[in-house]
Motif scaffolding. Structure first.
Motif, PDB file in Angstrom:
ATOM      1  N   GLN A  55      42.524 -52.267 -53.944  1.00  0.00           N
ATOM      2  CA  GLN A  55      41.995 -53.586 -54.282  1.00  0.00           C
ATOM      3  C   GLN A  55      40.498 -53.548 -54.565  1.00  0.00           C
ATOM      4  OE1 GLN A  55      43.176 -55.502 -50.678  1.00  0.00           O
ATOM      5  NE2 GLN A  55      45.198 -56.026 -51.450  1.00  0.00           N
ATOM      6  N   PHE A  56      39.816 -52.547 -54.012  1.00  0.00           N
ATOM      7  CA  PHE A  56      38.368 -52.414 -54.170  1.00  0.00           C
ATOM      8  C   PHE A  56      38.026 -50.943 -54.004  1.00  0.00           C
ATOM      9  CE2 PHE A  56      34.307 -51.782 -52.013  1.00  0.00           C
ATOM     10  CZ  PHE A  56      33.432 -52.400 -52.880  1.00  0.00           C
ATOM     11  N   ILE A  57      37.040 -50.472 -54.776  1.00  0.00           N
ATOM     12  CA  ILE A  57      36.562 -49.108 -54.618  1.00  0.00           C
ATOM     13  C   ILE A  57      35.053 -49.110 -54.831  1.00  0.00           C
ATOM     14  CG2 ILE A  57      36.991 -48.470 -57.023  1.00  0.00           C
ATOM     15  CD1 ILE A  57      37.855 -45.665 -55.926  1.00  0.00           C
ATOM     16  N   ASP A  58      34.327 -48.429 -53.930  1.00  0.00           N
ATOM     17  CA  ASP A  58      32.877 -48.353 -54.082  1.00  0.00           C
ATOM     18  C   ASP A  58      32.480 -46.940 -54.520  1.00  0.00           C
ATOM     19  OD1 ASP A  58      32.908 -46.734 -51.809  1.00  0.00           O
ATOM     20  OD2 ASP A  58      31.634 -48.042 -50.604  1.00  0.00           O
ATOM     21  N   SER A  59      31.186 -46.678 -54.519  1.00  0.00           N
ATOM     22  CA  SER A  59      30.702 -45.385 -55.008  1.00  0.00           C
ATOM     23  C   SER A  59      31.225 -44.217 -54.166  1.00  0.00           C
ATOM     24  CB  SER A  59      29.174 -45.361 -55.056  1.00  0.00           C
ATOM     25  OG  SER A  59      28.642 -45.589 -53.763  1.00  0.00           O
ATOM     26  N   ALA A  60      31.443 -44.431 -52.871  1.00  0.00           N
ATOM     27  CA  ALA A  60      31.990 -43.364 -52.027  1.00  0.00           C
ATOM     28  C   ALA A  60      33.429 -43.048 -52.435  1.00  0.00           C
ATOM     29  CB  ALA A  60      31.927 -43.758 -50.553  1.00  0.00           C
ATOM     30  N   GLY A  61      34.193 -44.069 -52.774  1.00  0.00           N
ATOM     31  CA  GLY A  61      35.564 -43.856 -53.245  1.00  0.00           C
ATOM     32  C   GLY A  61      35.595 -43.137 -54.580  1.00  0.00           C
ATOM     33  N   VAL A  62      34.705 -43.514 -55.479  1.00  0.00           N
ATOM     34  CA  VAL A  62      34.616 -42.841 -56.774  1.00  0.00           C
ATOM     35  C   VAL A  62      34.189 -41.389 -56.577  1.00  0.00           C
ATOM     36  CG1 VAL A  62      33.405 -42.792 -58.991  1.00  0.00           C
ATOM     37  CG2 VAL A  62      34.205 -44.967 -58.053  1.00  0.00           C
ATOM     38  N   ALA A  63      33.220 -41.161 -55.682  1.00  0.00           N
ATOM     39  CA  ALA A  63      32.766 -39.792 -55.402  1.00  0.00           C
ATOM     40  C   ALA A  63      33.923 -38.944 -54.872  1.00  0.00           C
ATOM     41  CB  ALA A  63      31.610 -39.817 -54.409  1.00  0.00           C
ATOM     42  N   PHE A  64      34.772 -39.529 -54.039  1.00  0.00           N
ATOM     43  CA  PHE A  64      35.938 -38.816 -53.530  1.00  0.00           C
ATOM     44  C   PHE A  64      36.853 -38.401 -54.686  1.00  0.00           C
ATOM     45  CE2 PHE A  64      40.460 -39.373 -52.321  1.00  0.00           C
ATOM     46  CZ  PHE A  64      40.616 -38.192 -51.607  1.00  0.00           C
ATOM     47  N   LEU A  65      37.122 -39.321 -55.604  1.00  0.00           N
ATOM     48  CA  LEU A  65      37.981 -39.004 -56.741  1.00  0.00           C
ATOM     49  C   LEU A  65      37.385 -37.899 -57.603  1.00  0.00           C
ATOM     50  CD1 LEU A  65      39.154 -42.545 -57.900  1.00  0.00           C
ATOM     51  CD2 LEU A  65      40.502 -40.787 -56.735  1.00  0.00           C
ATOM     52  N   VAL A  66      36.094 -37.993 -57.872  1.00  0.00           N
ATOM     53  CA  VAL A  66      35.431 -36.980 -58.690  1.00  0.00           C
ATOM     54  C   VAL A  66      35.467 -35.623 -57.981  1.00  0.00           C
ATOM     55  CG1 VAL A  66      33.227 -36.263 -59.691  1.00  0.00           C
ATOM     56  CG2 VAL A  66      34.006 -38.632 -59.934  1.00  0.00           C
ATOM     57  N   GLN A  67      35.185 -35.607 -56.679  1.00  0.00           N
ATOM     58  CA  GLN A  67      35.211 -34.356 -55.924  1.00  0.00           C
ATOM     59  C   GLN A  67      36.614 -33.756 -55.918  1.00  0.00           C
ATOM     60  OE1 GLN A  67      34.405 -34.686 -51.692  1.00  0.00           O
ATOM     61  NE2 GLN A  67      33.517 -32.639 -51.666  1.00  0.00           N
ATOM     62  N   LEU A  68      37.615 -34.577 -55.729  1.00  0.00           N
ATOM     63  CA  LEU A  68      38.995 -34.099 -55.738  1.00  0.00           C
ATOM     64  C   LEU A  68      39.345 -33.488 -57.090  1.00  0.00           C
ATOM     65  CD1 LEU A  68      41.672 -33.857 -54.210  1.00  0.00           C
ATOM     66  CD2 LEU A  68      42.203 -36.176 -54.935  1.00  0.00           C
ATOM     67  N   CYS A  69      38.961 -34.151 -58.168  1.00  0.00           N
ATOM     68  CA  CYS A  69      39.243 -33.634 -59.507  1.00  0.00           C
ATOM     69  C   CYS A  69      38.476 -32.343 -59.789  1.00  0.00           C
ATOM     70  CB  CYS A  69      38.916 -34.681 -60.566  1.00  0.00           C
ATOM     71  SG  CYS A  69      40.078 -36.038 -60.556  1.00  0.00           S
ATOM     72  N   THR A  70      37.219 -32.295 -59.397  1.00  0.00           N
ATOM     73  CA  THR A  70      36.393 -31.119 -59.634  1.00  0.00           C
ATOM     74  C   THR A  70      36.916 -29.914 -58.851  1.00  0.00           C
ATOM     75  OG1 THR A  70      34.463 -32.512 -60.013  1.00  0.00           O
ATOM     76  CG2 THR A  70      34.046 -30.197 -59.493  1.00  0.00           C
ATOM     77  N   LEU A  71      37.169 -30.107 -57.567  1.00  0.00           N
ATOM     78  CA  LEU A  71      37.684 -28.999 -56.752  1.00  0.00           C
ATOM     79  C   LEU A  71      39.088 -28.598 -57.188  1.00  0.00           C
ATOM     80  CD1 LEU A  71      36.364 -30.059 -53.238  1.00  0.00           C
ATOM     81  CD2 LEU A  71      35.519 -28.199 -54.692  1.00  0.00           C
ATOM     82  N   GLY A  72      39.899 -29.572 -57.564  1.00  0.00           N
ATOM     83  CA  GLY A  72      41.229 -29.267 -58.078  1.00  0.00           C
ATOM     84  C   GLY A  72      41.153 -28.411 -59.327  1.00  0.00           C
ATOM     85  N   ARG A  73      40.255 -28.772 -60.229  1.00  0.00           N
ATOM     86  CA  ARG A  73      40.075 -27.982 -61.453  1.00  0.00           C
ATOM     87  C   ARG A  73      39.597 -26.576 -61.108  1.00  0.00           C
ATOM     88  NH1 ARG A  73      36.189 -30.860 -64.581  1.00  0.00           N
ATOM     89  NH2 ARG A  73      34.691 -29.773 -63.295  1.00  0.00           N
ATOM     90  N   ASP A  74      38.645 -26.465 -60.175  1.00  0.00           N
ATOM     91  CA  ASP A  74      38.142 -25.154 -59.759  1.00  0.00           C
ATOM     92  C   ASP A  74      39.254 -24.287 -59.167  1.00  0.00           C
ATOM     93  OD1 ASP A  74      35.647 -26.011 -60.570  1.00  0.00           O
ATOM     94  OD2 ASP A  74      34.856 -26.272 -58.534  1.00  0.00           O
ATOM     95  N   GLU A  75      40.204 -24.919 -58.487  1.00  0.00           N
ATOM     96  CA  GLU A  75      41.332 -24.201 -57.871  1.00  0.00           C
ATOM     97  C   GLU A  75      42.522 -24.089 -58.828  1.00  0.00           C
ATOM     98  OE1 GLU A  75      41.349 -22.781 -54.772  1.00  0.00           O
ATOM     99  OE2 GLU A  75      39.227 -23.317 -54.675  1.00  0.00           O
TER     100      GLU A  75
END
Length: 109
Positions: A55-75
């Motif tokens: 229902q709501f996402i702030d910068s910490a939530g967006v950072a989590f998504l970006v980190q998950l995508c970045t680390l996933g790509r690295d792996e």
């Protein structure tokens, strides 16, 4: 009675790690985000982030998504975002992350 306004949970499916996000995804969920991230990456399976109930996402939530995508790509793991509601899609677009995160839409149940 629960006072939680949101959450991040890891669901270990046979063929994927599903990170379920719901309610208000903000800085208060950092510990849950860290556990979900570590658990998903250690399984070495595709990762699906289910944002259907966010229902709501702030910068910490967006950072989590970006980190998950970045680390996933690295792996070399496929990472996708399932059914992001407009509030999530708009924030990702505003910060320029919509091109980093593959979106997946499933039919409504």
């Amino acid at each position: 009675m629960s006072t939680r306004n949101g959450g991040i949970d890891l669901v270990r499916e046979t063929d994927a790690s599903v990170v379920e996000m719901w309610g208000e995804v903000d800085a208060a969920l950092r510990a849950e985000a860290g556990l979900a991230l570590a658990g998903a990456l250690e399984r070495d399976l595709p990762v699906v982030v289910d944002a259907t109930r966010v229902q709501f996402i702030d910068s910490a939530g967006v950072a989590f998504l970006v980190q998950l995508c970045t680390l996933g790509r690295d792996e070399e793991l496929a990472v996708s975002l399932r059914n992001p509601p407009p509030v999530v899609a708009e924030v990702l677009h505003l910060v320029g992350c919509d091109s980093v995160i593959r979106e997946e839409r499933t039919p409504a149940a």
